[in-house]
Design an enzyme around this catalytic site. Structure first.
Site, PDB file in Angstrom:
ATOM      1  N   ARG A 131     -76.672 -62.577 -17.162  1.00 59.35           N
ATOM      2  CA  ARG A 131     -75.802 -63.836 -18.037  1.00 59.35           C
ATOM      3  C   ARG A 131     -75.789 -64.954 -16.526  1.00 59.35           C
ATOM      4  NH1 ARG A 131     -72.180 -66.620 -15.864  1.00 59.35           N
ATOM      5  NH2 ARG A 131     -70.603 -65.085 -15.037  1.00 59.35           N
ATOM      6  N   SER A 170     -65.786 -71.846   0.533  1.00 56.60           N
ATOM      7  CA  SER A 170     -64.845 -71.972  -0.633  1.00 56.60           C
ATOM      8  C   SER A 170     -64.598 -73.949  -0.495  1.00 56.60           C
ATOM      9  CB  SER A 170     -63.742 -71.813  -0.561  1.00 56.60           C
ATOM     10  OG  SER A 170     -63.675 -69.979  -1.379  1.00 56.60           O
ATOM     11  N   GLU A 197     -68.383 -69.039  -7.814  1.00 54.58           N
ATOM     12  CA  GLU A 197     -68.158 -70.995  -8.088  1.00 54.58           C
ATOM     13  C   GLU A 197     -66.110 -71.163  -8.241  1.00 54.58           C
ATOM     14  OE1 GLU A 197     -70.818 -71.514  -8.894  1.00 54.58           O
ATOM     15  OE2 GLU A 197     -72.001 -70.623 -10.142  1.00 54.58           O
ATOM     16  N   PHE A 205     -69.686 -80.410  -7.712  1.00 52.75           N
ATOM     17  CA  PHE A 205     -68.769 -80.070  -7.800  1.00 52.75           C
ATOM     18  C   PHE A 205     -68.959 -80.114  -9.727  1.00 52.75           C
ATOM     19  CE2 PHE A 205     -64.584 -80.277  -4.343  1.00 52.75           C
ATOM     20  CZ  PHE A 205     -65.513 -78.868  -3.874  1.00 52.75           C
ATOM     21  N   ILE A 249     -76.706 -67.352  -2.819  1.00 51.51           N
ATOM     22  CA  ILE A 249     -78.052 -68.648  -3.270  1.00 51.51           C
ATOM     23  C   ILE A 249     -78.983 -68.019  -4.398  1.00 51.51           C
ATOM     24  CG2 ILE A 249     -79.184 -70.490  -3.516  1.00 51.51           C
ATOM     25  CD1 ILE A 249     -76.798 -70.617  -1.882  1.00 51.51           C
ATOM     26  N   CYS A 261     -71.896 -79.540 -11.495  1.00 51.03           N
ATOM     27  CA  CYS A 261     -72.571 -78.817 -11.284  1.00 51.03           C
ATOM     28  C   CYS A 261     -71.758 -77.077 -12.003  1.00 51.03           C
ATOM     29  CB  CYS A 261     -74.243 -78.551 -10.651  1.00 51.03           C
ATOM     30  SG  CYS A 261     -74.577 -80.227 -11.255  1.00 51.03           S
TER      31      CYS A 261
END
Length: 398
Positions: free
Chosen positions: A103, A151, A377, A250, A177, A252
Site C-alpha cells: 500500500r 518531524s 507522515e 505538506f 525515502i 502532499c
C-alpha cells in the site's frame, strides 16, 4: 412501527462488518473494492511471507497495479484514473490488508510524487511524467525527510542555489525515502533564497545516489533509502513552478495521510479475521479458544475499533469528495486509526500464541509494518499537537 432483526438476519451479518458499513458505499465503490481485494488475494497473499522474509519488493506487480488503475487513482487528467477519494480509500484498505509495504508503494507513487507534479508542476512536467507514472512505467519518489529533520521539515538542510544562467545546484541528504533506489524521477524539496522549493530530479543525474536501508524490522517488502545529493546540476525548468514554502510538501503529505487512515484499518481487519478463525479452530482444554470469555472480549474490542475506524475514514472521504475537508480532520483519522490498528494487530498476535511469531500468520507482520506507518507522515505526537493546537489555540510544538 419498528422491527428488530431476526436470529437469521443477525446470523447473516458479516463478522467483520457488524454495522453493515458496506451499505454506505455505492455499487461502483463496491465493485472497485472487490477488484482490489481479488488482486490482493491472487497476487499478494500467496507471496507476501516470502517477500517479507527475504526483503523483496515485487517490482513485477507495479505494471499490474497500473493496469488496475491504482497509481494516482484520485488524480484527474494526464492519463490518471480520476477516481473519488472514497474509492481510493477503499483500495488502500484492501491493499494494506495484504501488506502495508505494498500500500505504501501506491501512496508514494500516487499521493506523494504524482500529487506533487499534478498540484504544482508545469503543463510540460505533467504531460511528461504523469501518464507514464499512472501506468507504472515511470516510478517516482518524494524526498522530504532528512537525517536530522524528520518531524521538523522547516529545519531542512538540503539547499538549491540558482546559478547565473538560471539553472540550479542542489546539495544535501534525504533519509527514509520510499522507492528511491528504483525510482526514475525524484521530487526533492530544498531550501532556496525564495523559500522551500520542489525540484524534479532524474535519478540518473550525476551526484544523485540512492542507497536502500537494510536490516529493517518493518516494511520489509518495501524499499526505503538514504539519498545523497552532491552538486546535482538541474536546468531551470526542473523546479515545480507553482509552489513555494512548506505548504507544498505538506499538501502532499495530507494526501498520503488520508490513504493511511484507510490502510491501517485493512491491516487491523486482516489481523482480526486471522485471530477469529484461529480461535474458532484451535482447541484448548476440550473446547475452542473462541468459547472462552476473555477471547470473546478481545475479539469484540477489535471489531468495535475497526468499525469505528472505518466510519472515521468514510466520513473523512465524503468530506474530501465534497471539497470541504480541513487538514485538521485528516489528523483525526491518521492518529486514531494507526493507534488502534497497531493495538489490534498486537492483540491478535498474542491470541495466536507461539504460532503468532511465524510468517504463517499475518498479525505480527502487520504490527511490525504499522510501527513504520504510525511514524511516517506525522508521528502520533505530531498529530496530537496539531489537534491540540486546534482545540486550545495554543502552539505546543516548541
Amino acid at each position: 412501527m419498528t422491527t428488530t432483526a431476526t436470529t437469521q438476519d443477525a446470523a447473516d451479518l458479516d463478522n467483520s462488518d457488524l454495522l453493515n458499513l458496506v451499505g454506505l458505499f455505492s455499487e461502483t465503490e463496491i465493485e472497485l473494492r472487490d477488484k482490489v481485494r481479488g488482486f490482493v488475494d491472487a497476487r499478494i497473499r500467496p507471496n507476501i511471507a516470502d517477500w517479507y522474509e527475504n526483503a523483496v519488493f515485487p517490482r513485477e506487480i507495479v505494471a499490474e497495479m497500473g493496469d488496475l488503475g491504482l497509481l494516482g487513482m484520485h488524480l484527474h487528467g494526464y492519463g490518471c484514473p480520476g477516481r473519488s477519494a472514497v474509492e481510493y480509500g477503499l483500495a488502500a484498505l484492501e491493499l494494506e490488508a495484504g501488506d502495508s509495504g505494498l500500500r505504501t508503494f501506491v501512496s508514494v507513487q500516487g499521493s506523494l510524487a504524482m500529487s506533487a507534479i499534478h498540484k504544482f508542476g508545469s503543463e510540460a512536467q505533467k504531460n511528461r511524467y504523469l501518464p507514464g507514472m499512472a501506468k507504472g512505467e515511470i516510478i517516482g519518489c518524494f524526498g522530504l525527510t532528512e537525517p536530522t529533520a524528520g518531524s521538523d521539515p522547516g529545519s531542512m538542510a538540503t539547499t538549491a542555489t540558482r546559478n547565473d544562467d538560471g539553472s540550479w545546484t542542489l546539495n544535501g541528504a534525504k533519509r527514509w525515502i520510499g522507492l528511491a533506489s528504483i525510482a526514475d524521477i525524484a521530487v526533492i524539496w530544498a531550501a532556496t533564497d525564495e523559500g522551500i522549493r520542489g525540484f524534479l530530479v532524474p535519478t540518473d543525474t550525476m551526484g544523485f545516489t540512492a542507497t536502500p536501508i537494510e536490516q529493517k524490522l518493518s516494511m520489509r517488502a518495501s524499499i526505503q533509502c538514504d539519498i545523497d545529493i552532491v552538486d546535482v546540476q538541474l536546468p531551470a525548468e526542473a523546479v515545480l513552478p507553482d509552489v513555494r514554502g512548506l505548504k507544498g510538501p505538506f499538501s502532499c503529505l495530507n494526501e498520503a495521510r488520508y490513504g493511511i487512515m484507510w490502510g491501517a484499518m485493512g491491516a487491523a481487519r486482516d489481523s482480526y479475521e486471522v485471530a477469529l478463525k484461529y480461535a474458532q479452530e484451535r482447541m484448548q482444554f476440550d473446547k475452542p479458544l473462541s468459547g472462552y470469555q476473555i477471547t470473546q472480549q478481545k475479539l469484540v474490542n477489535m471489531v468495535l475499533e475497526i468499525q469505528k475506524g472505518i466510519l472515521v475514514a468514510v466520513q473523512t472521504g465524503r468530506l474530501k469528495d465534497a471539497g470541504t475537508l480541513d487538514p485538521i480532520q485528516i489528523s483525526v483519522g491518521k492518529l486514531n486509526n494507526c493507534r488502534e490498528a497497531i493495538t489490534i494487530c498486537r492483540e491478535a498476535r498474542a491470541m495466536l500464541g507461539g504460532n503468532g511469531i511465524t510468517l504463517e500468520y499475518s498479525p505480527l507482520r502487520h504490527a511490525n509494518n504499522l510501527e513504520s506507518v504510525r511514524t511516517y507522515e506525522g508521528t502520533d505526537e505530531v498529530h496530537t499537537l496539531i489537534l491540540g493546537r486546534h482545540i486550545t489555540g495554543e502552539q505546543a510544538f516548541r
